[in-house]
Design a protein around this motif. Structure first.
Motif, short mmCIF file in Angstrom:
data_model
loop_
_atom_site.label_atom_id
_atom_site.label_comp_id
_atom_site.label_asym_id
_atom_site.label_seq_id
_atom_site.Cartn_x
_atom_site.Cartn_y
_atom_site.Cartn_z
N SER A 9 0.83 -1.20 0.00
CA SER A 9 0.00 0.00 0.00
C SER A 9 0.87 1.25 0.00
N ASN A 10 2.03 1.14 0.61
CA ASN A 10 2.99 2.24 0.61
C ASN A 10 4.38 1.68 0.37
N LYS A 11 5.18 2.43 -0.39
CA LYS A 11 6.55 2.01 -0.66
C LYS A 11 7.44 3.24 -0.71
N VAL A 12 8.47 3.21 0.13
CA VAL A 12 9.49 4.27 0.10
C VAL A 12 10.77 3.63 -0.41
N THR A 13 11.34 4.23 -1.43
CA THR A 13 12.54 3.66 -2.01
C THR A 13 13.56 4.75 -2.29
N GLU A 14 14.80 4.33 -2.39
CA GLU A 14 15.85 5.30 -2.69
C GLU A 14 15.96 5.48 -4.20
N ASP A 86 9.02 9.89 -10.14
CA ASP A 86 8.14 8.71 -10.17
C ASP A 86 7.24 8.66 -8.94
N SER A 87 7.49 9.51 -7.98
CA SER A 87 6.67 9.51 -6.76
C SER A 87 5.23 9.84 -7.12
N ALA A 88 4.33 8.96 -6.73
CA ALA A 88 2.92 9.10 -7.09
C ALA A 88 2.16 7.93 -6.47
N VAL A 89 0.84 7.97 -6.63
CA VAL A 89 0.03 6.80 -6.31
C VAL A 89 -0.22 6.04 -7.60
N TYR A 90 0.07 4.74 -7.56
CA TYR A 90 -0.14 3.89 -8.73
C TYR A 90 -1.40 3.07 -8.49
N LEU A 91 -2.37 3.28 -9.37
CA LEU A 91 -3.69 2.66 -9.22
C LEU A 91 -3.88 1.57 -10.26
N CYS A 92 -4.44 0.48 -9.82
CA CYS A 92 -4.78 -0.62 -10.71
C CYS A 92 -6.29 -0.76 -10.73
N GLN A 108 -6.90 0.17 -3.96
CA GLN A 108 -6.62 1.36 -3.15
C GLN A 108 -5.30 2.02 -3.51
N GLY A 109 -4.58 1.41 -4.40
CA GLY A 109 -3.36 2.05 -4.88
C GLY A 109 -2.13 1.75 -4.05
N THR A 110 -0.99 1.98 -4.67
CA THR A 110 0.30 1.94 -3.98
C THR A 110 0.88 3.34 -4.02
N ARG A 111 1.14 3.88 -2.85
CA ARG A 111 1.76 5.21 -2.79
C ARG A 111 3.27 5.02 -2.80
N LEU A 112 3.90 5.45 -3.88
CA LEU A 112 5.35 5.31 -4.04
C LEU A 112 6.02 6.64 -3.76
N THR A 113 6.99 6.60 -2.88
CA THR A 113 7.79 7.78 -2.56
C THR A 113 9.23 7.47 -2.85
N VAL A 114 9.84 8.24 -3.72
CA VAL A 114 11.25 8.06 -4.06
C VAL A 114 12.04 9.17 -3.39
N VAL A 115 12.97 8.74 -2.53
CA VAL A 115 13.74 9.75 -1.77
C VAL A 115 15.20 9.79 -2.22
#
Lengths: 115, 109
Positions: A9-14, A86-92, A108-115
């Motif tokens: 549901s949430n993903k934080v990646t470098e 690329d940080s965004a919510v990805y909806l299927c 409900q989407g995956t919220r991707l945050t690229v830091v």
């Protein structure tokens, strides 16, 4: 399952890492869509799968983006060498078929945050 | 582009008033749908209108479609604070569904 399920549901990646997003559509739905939604924006079409036909990849923003679907079930969206943009919510979403008169059911989407 | 374009982009009204949102598109369609989104997550389907239909109702929702003008409107009557959300039109032509940028509706209690 009862609805479209997305994980995580949430993903934080470098920045620079690869990520894989998963979508489990409703059983029996032949059509599957991926969309991207940036904060406060509309839905941006990425890719569309319909049964065993070749997917419509016309919305993928770059060659860092790819998606696969196994038959008429699970789909994965892969983003390679992630960037902050690329940080965004990805909806299927899935629908019974891609034809004229069927509604799409969204996860409900995956919220991707690229830091 | 086949994408629907909603207007206004944002709308603020008092509870009890009616809210009207419009959607325009550029190509031929099979159907047009309206969706609602709360809190930037999954969308919920509201209503579908086929290309050969002109008007459809569902509870407090009324949708019209004018294929000659390539436009649709969504009317929410007697709005409630709980109607606060983003509303999207979605165009289906062929086998692909494309969404517009949405209208953000804020209903003040």
């Amino acid at each position: 399952g009862a609805g479209v399920s997305q994980s995580p549901s949430n993903k934080v990646t470098e920045k620079g890492k690869d990520v894989e997003l998963r979508c489990d559509p409703i059983s029996g739905h032949t059509a599957l869509y991926w969309y991207r939604q940036r904060l406060g924006q509309g839905l941006e079409f990425l890719i569309y799968f319909q049964g065993n036909s070749a997917p419509d990849k016309s919305g993928l923003p770059s060659d860092r983006f790819s998606a696969e679907r196994t038959g008429e079930s699970v789909s994965t969206l892969t983003i390679q060498r992630t960037q902050q943009e690329d940080s965004a919510v990805y909806l299927c979403a899935s629908s019974l078929d891609g034809g004229s008169n069927t509604e799409a059911f969204f996860g409900q989407g995956t919220r991707l945050t690229v830091v | 582009s086949q994408q629907g374009e909603e207007d206004p982009q944002a709308l603020s009204i008092q509870e009890g008033e009616n809210a009207t949102m419009n959607c325009s598109y550029k190509t031929s369609i099979n159907n047009l749908q309206w969706y609602r989104q709360n809190s930037g997550r999954g969308l919920v389907h509201l209503i579908l209108i086929r290309s050969n239909e002109r008007e459809k109702h569902s509870g407090r929702l009324r949708v019209t479609l004018d294929t000659s003008k390539k436009s649709s409107s969504l009317l929410i009557t007697a709005s409630r604070a709980a109607d606060t959300a983003s509303y999207f039109c979605a165009i289906t032509g062929g086998f692909k569904t494309i969404f517009g940028a949405g209208t953000r509706l804020f209903v003040k209690a």
